[in-house]
Design a protein around this motif. Structure first.
Motif, mmCIF file in Angstrom:
data_model
loop_
_atom_site.group_PDB
_atom_site.id
_atom_site.type_symbol
_atom_site.label_atom_id
_atom_site.label_comp_id
_atom_site.label_asym_id
_atom_site.label_seq_id
_atom_site.Cartn_x
_atom_site.Cartn_y
_atom_site.Cartn_z
ATOM 1 N N GLN A 166 88.033 73.536 8.397
ATOM 2 C CA GLN A 166 88.142 74.148 9.642
ATOM 3 C C GLN A 166 89.819 73.579 10.195
ATOM 4 N N VAL A 167 90.627 74.672 10.545
ATOM 5 C CA VAL A 167 91.516 74.133 11.510
ATOM 6 C C VAL A 167 91.123 74.055 12.810
ATOM 7 N N GLN A 168 91.719 72.755 13.306
ATOM 8 C CA GLN A 168 91.312 72.412 15.000
ATOM 9 C C GLN A 168 92.428 72.239 15.486
ATOM 10 N N LEU A 169 92.992 73.101 16.481
ATOM 11 C CA LEU A 169 93.711 72.339 17.434
ATOM 12 C C LEU A 169 93.788 72.060 18.532
ATOM 13 N N VAL A 170 94.300 70.559 19.498
ATOM 14 C CA VAL A 170 93.432 70.154 20.523
ATOM 15 C C VAL A 170 94.849 70.359 21.422
ATOM 16 N N GLU A 171 95.501 71.047 22.770
ATOM 17 C CA GLU A 171 96.097 70.758 22.725
ATOM 18 C C GLU A 171 96.015 69.871 24.398
ATOM 19 N N SER A 172 97.381 69.531 24.830
ATOM 20 C CA SER A 172 97.227 68.236 26.169
ATOM 21 C C SER A 172 98.963 68.383 26.830
ATOM 22 N N GLY A 173 98.823 67.466 28.103
ATOM 23 C CA GLY A 173 100.151 67.853 28.518
ATOM 24 C C GLY A 173 100.641 68.537 29.751
ATOM 25 N N GLY A 174 98.770 69.769 29.585
ATOM 26 C CA GLY A 174 99.365 69.840 31.010
ATOM 27 C C GLY A 174 99.385 69.164 32.075
ATOM 28 N N GLY A 175 99.761 69.971 33.379
ATOM 29 C CA GLY A 175 99.416 69.495 34.700
ATOM 30 C C GLY A 175 100.193 70.259 35.899
ATOM 31 N N SER A 176 100.705 69.545 36.950
ATOM 32 C CA SER A 176 100.682 70.590 38.116
ATOM 33 C C SER A 176 102.513 69.662 38.222
ATOM 34 N N VAL A 177 103.313 70.452 38.375
ATOM 35 C CA VAL A 177 104.903 69.807 38.413
ATOM 36 C C VAL A 177 105.110 71.038 39.819
ATOM 37 N N GLN A 178 106.310 70.424 40.123
ATOM 38 C CA GLN A 178 106.848 71.408 41.260
ATOM 39 C C GLN A 178 108.343 72.179 39.964
ATOM 40 N N ALA A 179 108.722 73.060 40.651
ATOM 41 C CA ALA A 179 109.110 74.355 40.338
ATOM 42 C C ALA A 179 111.039 73.708 40.016
ATOM 43 N N GLY A 180 111.606 73.261 38.909
ATOM 44 C CA GLY A 180 112.858 73.541 38.385
ATOM 45 C C GLY A 180 112.377 71.603 36.924
ATOM 46 N N GLY A 181 111.060 71.676 37.744
ATOM 47 C CA GLY A 181 111.017 70.366 37.397
ATOM 48 C C GLY A 181 110.759 70.444 35.172
ATOM 49 N N SER A 182 109.679 69.727 34.578
ATOM 50 C CA SER A 182 110.017 69.644 33.023
ATOM 51 C C SER A 182 108.089 69.733 32.272
ATOM 52 N N LEU A 183 108.232 69.561 31.466
ATOM 53 C CA LEU A 183 106.550 69.161 31.273
ATOM 54 C C LEU A 183 106.776 69.440 29.522
ATOM 55 N N ARG A 184 106.139 68.851 29.084
ATOM 56 C CA ARG A 184 106.281 68.598 27.505
ATOM 57 C C ARG A 184 104.665 68.852 26.982
ATOM 58 N N LEU A 185 103.831 69.537 26.449
ATOM 59 C CA LEU A 185 103.196 69.799 25.865
ATOM 60 C C LEU A 185 102.892 69.190 23.953
ATOM 61 N N SER A 186 101.654 69.086 24.071
ATOM 62 C CA SER A 186 101.399 68.741 22.277
ATOM 63 C C SER A 186 100.282 69.481 22.047
ATOM 64 N N CYS A 187 100.145 69.867 20.729
ATOM 65 C CA CYS A 187 98.756 70.149 20.674
ATOM 66 C C CYS A 187 98.533 68.958 18.429
ATOM 67 N N ALA A 188 97.405 68.649 19.045
ATOM 68 C CA ALA A 188 96.899 68.053 17.554
ATOM 69 C C ALA A 188 96.135 69.532 16.473
ATOM 70 N N ALA A 189 96.659 68.711 15.600
ATOM 71 C CA ALA A 189 96.296 70.150 14.703
ATOM 72 C C ALA A 189 95.607 68.852 13.128
ATOM 73 N N SER A 190 94.294 70.347 13.049
ATOM 74 C CA SER A 190 93.520 69.334 11.842
ATOM 75 C C SER A 190 92.677 70.407 11.194
ATOM 76 N N GLY A 191 93.073 69.644 10.167
ATOM 77 C CA GLY A 191 91.958 70.311 9.213
ATOM 78 C C GLY A 191 92.547 71.331 7.899
ATOM 79 N N TYR A 192 93.946 71.302 8.311
ATOM 80 C CA TYR A 192 95.183 72.309 6.861
ATOM 81 C C TYR A 192 94.941 71.818 5.516
ATOM 82 N N THR A 193 94.097 73.352 5.201
ATOM 83 C CA THR A 193 94.248 72.540 3.492
ATOM 84 C C THR A 193 95.941 73.075 2.632
ATOM 85 N N GLY A 194 96.482 73.810 3.543
ATOM 86 C CA GLY A 194 98.335 73.549 2.918
ATOM 87 C C GLY A 194 98.553 73.396 4.474
#
Length: 125
Positions: free
Chosen positions: A1-29
């Motif tokens: 079973q594929v599992q996806l877990v996001e992280s990296g969200g938050g609060s930021v002021q307009a004009g700023g930057s964020l980087r989101l990540s998604c850890a994936a597991s359970g791939y069969t291909g």
């Protein structure tokens, strides 16, 4: 079973930057289309960007030039670099995966079988 877990969200002021990540597991291909979607309160879920198994990307017009989708060489972590954030980027962001080709499924949420739990991004003035 594929599992996806996001992280990296938050609060930021307009004009700023964020980087989101998604850890994936359970791939069969490796032949998966990966994507980022977002959903703001009272709005439908919308596609933000997709990336296929060979690294070809598609980015929604609303974020083109500001957001970049990428993944690590193993294909186990998906990223969304978000720059020049705007108030209207505020939403819950979801990682998604499908064994359908990116070129076929596009930004149709119903075409993605696997979803993460989401990570909140809030942009303030």
């Amino acid at each position: 079973q594929v599992q996806l877990v996001e992280s990296g969200g938050g609060s930021v002021q307009a004009g700023g930057s964020l980087r989101l990540s998604c850890a994936a597991s359970g791939y069969t291909g490796s032949n998966f289309c990966m994507a980022w979607f977002r959903q703001a309160p009272g709005k439908e879920r919308e596609g933000v960007a997709t990336i296929n198994n060979i690294g070809s990307t598609n980015v929604a017009a609303s974020v083109k030039g500001r957001f970049t989708i990428s993944k690590d060489s193993a294909g186990s972590t998906l990223y969304l670099q978000m720059n020049s954030l705007k108030l209207e980027d505020t939403a819950m962001y979801y990682c998604a995966a499908t064994q359908n080709a990116c070129g076929v499924v596009g930004f149709a949420a119903h075409g993605f079988r696997f979803w993460g739990q989401g990570t909140q991004v809030t942009v303030s003035s």
